[in-house]
Scaffold this active site. Structure first.
Site, PDB file in Angstrom:
ATOM      1  N   CYS A  64      78.043  54.252  20.773  1.00  0.00           N
ATOM      2  CA  CYS A  64      79.409  54.625  21.575  1.00  0.00           C
ATOM      3  C   CYS A  64      78.871  54.656  22.722  1.00  0.00           C
ATOM      4  O   CYS A  64      79.661  53.378  23.200  1.00  0.00           O
ATOM      5  CB  CYS A  64      79.265  56.289  21.416  1.00  0.00           C
ATOM      6  SG  CYS A  64      77.795  56.949  22.449  1.00  0.00           S
ATOM      7  N   ASP A 118      77.748  61.226  24.400  1.00  0.00           N
ATOM      8  CA  ASP A 118      79.480  60.453  23.990  1.00  0.00           C
ATOM      9  C   ASP A 118      79.790  59.379  25.229  1.00  0.00           C
ATOM     10  O   ASP A 118      80.047  60.464  26.259  1.00  0.00           O
ATOM     11  CB  ASP A 118      79.963  61.537  23.354  1.00  0.00           C
ATOM     12  CG  ASP A 118      80.922  60.731  22.437  1.00  0.00           C
ATOM     13  OD1 ASP A 118      80.991  59.970  22.161  1.00  0.00           O
ATOM     14  OD2 ASP A 118      81.645  61.534  21.539  1.00  0.00           O
ATOM     15  N   TRP A 147      90.872  54.902  24.047  1.00  0.00           N
ATOM     16  CA  TRP A 147      89.877  54.931  24.403  1.00  0.00           C
ATOM     17  C   TRP A 147      88.401  54.514  23.018  1.00  0.00           C
ATOM     18  O   TRP A 147      88.860  55.034  21.569  1.00  0.00           O
ATOM     19  CB  TRP A 147      88.698  56.504  24.438  1.00  0.00           C
ATOM     20  CG  TRP A 147      90.279  56.785  25.638  1.00  0.00           C
ATOM     21  CD1 TRP A 147      91.319  57.790  25.628  1.00  0.00           C
ATOM     22  CD2 TRP A 147      89.976  56.757  27.105  1.00  0.00           C
ATOM     23  NE1 TRP A 147      92.218  57.377  26.882  1.00  0.00           N
ATOM     24  CE2 TRP A 147      90.758  56.973  27.971  1.00  0.00           C
ATOM     25  CE3 TRP A 147      88.380  56.854  27.731  1.00  0.00           C
ATOM     26  CZ2 TRP A 147      90.284  57.275  28.874  1.00  0.00           C
ATOM     27  CZ3 TRP A 147      88.293  56.725  28.950  1.00  0.00           C
ATOM     28  CH2 TRP A 147      89.055  57.005  29.699  1.00  0.00           C
ATOM     29  N   HIS A 168      85.425  53.779  20.695  1.00  0.00           N
ATOM     30  CA  HIS A 168      84.127  54.653  21.352  1.00  0.00           C
ATOM     31  C   HIS A 168      83.269  54.413  19.881  1.00  0.00           C
ATOM     32  O   HIS A 168      83.633  53.835  18.730  1.00  0.00           O
ATOM     33  CB  HIS A 168      83.763  56.307  21.634  1.00  0.00           C
ATOM     34  CG  HIS A 168      85.248  57.096  20.924  1.00  0.00           C
ATOM     35  ND1 HIS A 168      84.718  57.871  20.079  1.00  0.00           N
ATOM     36  CD2 HIS A 168      86.737  56.906  20.550  1.00  0.00           C
ATOM     37  CE1 HIS A 168      85.883  58.767  19.399  1.00  0.00           C
ATOM     38  NE2 HIS A 168      87.078  57.928  19.619  1.00  0.00           N
TER      39      HIS A 168
END
Length: 423
Positions: free
Chosen positions: A156, A347, A364, A366
């Site tokens: 991440c 995270d 987003w 990740h």
């Protein structure tokens, strides 16, 4: 660092105690600001439970997470071994982490697997998309270098790292905490049956954070910063324009003094010191955003109960400015609340400078864990999540801060229109 589709169960026996709530469905995923507001008796799942990780897996993830910040400092190599060290020796030293192989610059990515508000793909396919969409420097596509792929392999934080150009500095964070809501809840409600006072206060504090409002504050500040960066030929010109714009809008940040991390952030951002930009030519820079989820009780002097259930006083933003003091963030994970539990320490999610105004339409990026293709955890997966999915949270985290940092304006880290997955 999560995904909605169920992972194939490995033969390894999990060493933690499973809990019974399945929150994340295609229909509704609450934001972190409301994630703890679940019916009595239900529990927010831990990161390990959701991803099928053992306690040993989590220890390896946290160890690499803790090492990454120092490795990402300017002038330091990203790997723990010399650049000429063999791949196998570096993988051994890094707990099995391996650098993903290079991808041809002209190879197009395959479609992501989309489920609800989340799209999933392999790290190799993400590299192909990055090269096609996010890699542009002055309009030219770039092949992801070995150093960038080595940084990406961290998971991440690697996704944010490869897009921000340096390890995230975490100097300039914003959040929203509803003080009135918290005080009223503590005063007018009581712990649930079987819940300790510390658990009650920690849960109530978590419920009083609103990530969407924290994100909006960060976007508003970044917008003001970008206006000030335009046509600023040096740092003094930028600061003068920034203070004038803050004063014009009656923003409380105008009252911050020169020692505030708000004004010091640009000096502490490695990319801002680049000879081709930064304080030599602020007009060549832009303010962008990423997010970090983490645990509140990181002070080693905290009580055992706070380490388990959260510190209501820690990492609260300023009520006037929304600024969060991140100086005490040690990347420390939550303590186990029962035997066999393990919690991941943080995270990261990358946003960049997307122009989409509606928070829940933003994307987003990740990942699940570091790249371990020949080990027990397996290869790294990359995710693109809508805001509600990204901010849904885990039992591992009770804080979400939205960071502003600076990168060269010529970097195309977020096209005007970001499409989730690849179609």
């Amino acid at each position: 660092m999560e995904f909605l589709t169920l992972m194939c169960k490995r033969s390894k026996a999990l060493t933690f105690t499973a809990v019974a709530a399945v929150m994340c469905t295609a229909g509704f995923v609450p934001s972190v600001g409301h994630a703890a507001e679940v019916p009595a008796g239900e529990t927010v799942r831990s990161y390990a439970e959701k991803h099928g990780l053992t306690a040993a897996d989590v220890m390896r993830i946290n160890a690499l997470n803790e090492k990454a910040p120092s490795l990402g400092q300017a002038g330091k190599p990203t790997g723990s071994m010399p650049p000429n060290g063999s791949a196998s020796s570096r993988a051994t030293a890094d707990g099995g982490m391996e650098t993903p192989p290079a991808e041809p610059l002209d190879r197009m990515p395959d479609p992501y697997q989309v489920h609800g508000g989340r799209a999933t793909t392999s790290v190799g396919n993400y590299i192909r998309k990055w090269q096609q969409v996010y890699s542009q420097r002055d309009g030219q596509r770039q092949q992801m270098t070995e150093a960038q792929r080595e940084a990406l392999a961290y998971g991440c934080v690697g996704v944010t790292w490869v897009n921000s150009g340096n390890y995230p500095t975490n100097k300039l964070g914003f959040a929203f905490f509803d003080e009135n809501k918290y005080e009223a809840a503590v005063k007018n409600t009581s712990p649930r049956p079987g819940e300790t006072q510390a658990e009650f206060e920690g849960r109530t504090a978590k419920q009083s954070f609103d990530e969407e409002k924290g994100f909006k504050r960060a976007r508003d500040v970044a917008s003001i910063m970008n206006k000030a960066l335009e046509s600023s030929n040096d740092e003094n010109a930028y600061l003068t324009k920034l203070k004038a714009e803050l004063g014009r809008t009656n923003d409380a940040l105008a009252n911050e003094d020169g020692r505030s991390n708000f004004y010091a952030a640009l000096r502490n951002t490695p990319s801002f010191r680049d000879k081709n930009g930064g304080n030599s030519a602020p007009s060549k820079m832009k303010a962008v955003i990423y997010s970090k989820h983490f645990w509140s009780a990181q002070d080693p002097r905290s009580s055992a109960d706070k380490r388990k259930f959260g510190d209501p006083e820690s990492f609260r933003p300023s009520q006037a400015t929304g600024l969060v003091d991140m100086s005490k963030d040690r990347n420390t994970s939550r303590s186990a609340t029962k035997p066999g539990e393990s919690f991941v320490n943080f995270d990261y999610g990358w946003f960049g400078d997307q122009k989409e105004p509606a928070a829940d339409k933003t994307v987003w990026t990740h990942a699940n864990h570091f790249h371990n293709p020949n080990g027990d955890m397996g290869p790294m997966n990359v995710y693109e999540s809508r805001f509600q999915n990204w901010s849904s949270g885990y039992a591992d985290f009770d804080r979400g801060a939205y960071m502003v940092t600076f990168i060269p304006k010529s970097w195309n880290t977020a096209p005007d229109k970001v499409t989730q997955g690849w179609r």
